[in-house]
Design a protein around this motif. Sequence first.
Motif, PDB file in Angstrom:
ATOM      1  N   GLU A  51      -6.661  -4.455  -4.578  1.00  0.00           N
ATOM      2  CA  GLU A  51      -5.856  -5.057  -5.922  1.00  0.00           C
ATOM      3  C   GLU A  51      -4.563  -4.388  -5.898  1.00  0.00           C
ATOM      4  O   GLU A  51      -3.286  -5.315  -6.349  1.00  0.00           O
ATOM      5  CB  GLU A  51      -6.760  -4.986  -7.524  1.00  0.00           C
ATOM      6  CG  GLU A  51      -7.562  -5.485  -7.476  1.00  0.00           C
ATOM      7  CD  GLU A  51      -7.228  -7.070  -8.123  1.00  0.00           C
ATOM      8  OE1 GLU A  51      -5.922  -7.998  -8.097  1.00  0.00           O
ATOM      9  OE2 GLU A  51      -8.010  -8.498  -6.857  1.00  0.00           O
ATOM     10  N   GLU A  54      -2.681  -6.111  -3.425  1.00  0.00           N
ATOM     11  CA  GLU A  54      -2.128  -7.175  -3.066  1.00  0.00           C
ATOM     12  C   GLU A  54      -0.697  -7.002  -4.286  1.00  0.00           C
ATOM     13  O   GLU A  54       0.316  -7.475  -4.145  1.00  0.00           O
ATOM     14  CB  GLU A  54      -2.798  -8.580  -3.705  1.00  0.00           C
ATOM     15  CG  GLU A  54      -2.225  -9.229  -3.797  1.00  0.00           C
ATOM     16  CD  GLU A  54      -3.917 -10.613  -4.622  1.00  0.00           C
ATOM     17  OE1 GLU A  54      -3.376 -11.231  -5.416  1.00  0.00           O
ATOM     18  OE2 GLU A  54      -4.640  -9.907  -4.456  1.00  0.00           O
ATOM     19  N   ASP A  55      -0.927  -5.924  -4.993  1.00  0.00           N
ATOM     20  CA  ASP A  55       0.204  -6.014  -6.181  1.00  0.00           C
ATOM     21  C   ASP A  55       1.092  -6.117  -5.590  1.00  0.00           C
ATOM     22  O   ASP A  55       2.429  -6.237  -5.976  1.00  0.00           O
ATOM     23  CB  ASP A  55       0.049  -4.694  -7.016  1.00  0.00           C
ATOM     24  CG  ASP A  55      -0.550  -5.759  -7.909  1.00  0.00           C
ATOM     25  OD1 ASP A  55      -1.470  -7.213  -8.328  1.00  0.00           O
ATOM     26  OD2 ASP A  55      -1.453  -4.496  -8.999  1.00  0.00           O
ATOM     27  N   TYR A  56       1.656  -4.630  -4.404  1.00  0.00           N
ATOM     28  CA  TYR A  56       2.682  -4.169  -4.353  1.00  0.00           C
ATOM     29  C   TYR A  56       2.604  -5.538  -3.417  1.00  0.00           C
ATOM     30  O   TYR A  56       4.047  -5.161  -3.218  1.00  0.00           O
ATOM     31  CB  TYR A  56       1.518  -3.392  -2.995  1.00  0.00           C
ATOM     32  CG  TYR A  56       2.434  -2.209  -1.708  1.00  0.00           C
ATOM     33  CD1 TYR A  56       4.320  -1.425  -2.429  1.00  0.00           C
ATOM     34  CD2 TYR A  56       3.049  -2.635  -0.859  1.00  0.00           C
ATOM     35  CE1 TYR A  56       4.838  -1.160  -1.074  1.00  0.00           C
ATOM     36  CE2 TYR A  56       3.841  -2.340   0.812  1.00  0.00           C
ATOM     37  CZ  TYR A  56       4.946  -1.199   0.106  1.00  0.00           C
ATOM     38  OH  TYR A  56       5.927  -1.249   0.998  1.00  0.00           O
TER      39      TYR A  56
END
Length: 81
Positions: A51, A54-56
């Motif tokens: 997660e 993915e945010d990065y």
Amino acid sequence: MPKVTDTITQPQPPDRRVECERALEEDFQIFTSLAEGAGWTWQEIALALMELTEDYVVGMRMAAKMAETNPVPFPGNKTLH
């Protein structure tokens, strides 16, 4: 806090991804060991890291897109005369 190893080859070698992985590996092992020591399961750690990754990626893509579409203007000469 551990320090990530600097790149040791030219700016864009063919195996740069592998080199980056190797540079992060020791700190990654320390990081996951700390999380396990805090009581998180390997599954919870893996999902959290996915997660966060993915945010990065989303954030970096947005920043790159913004930089691409809104380049910083050159200030030029502001002398009034």
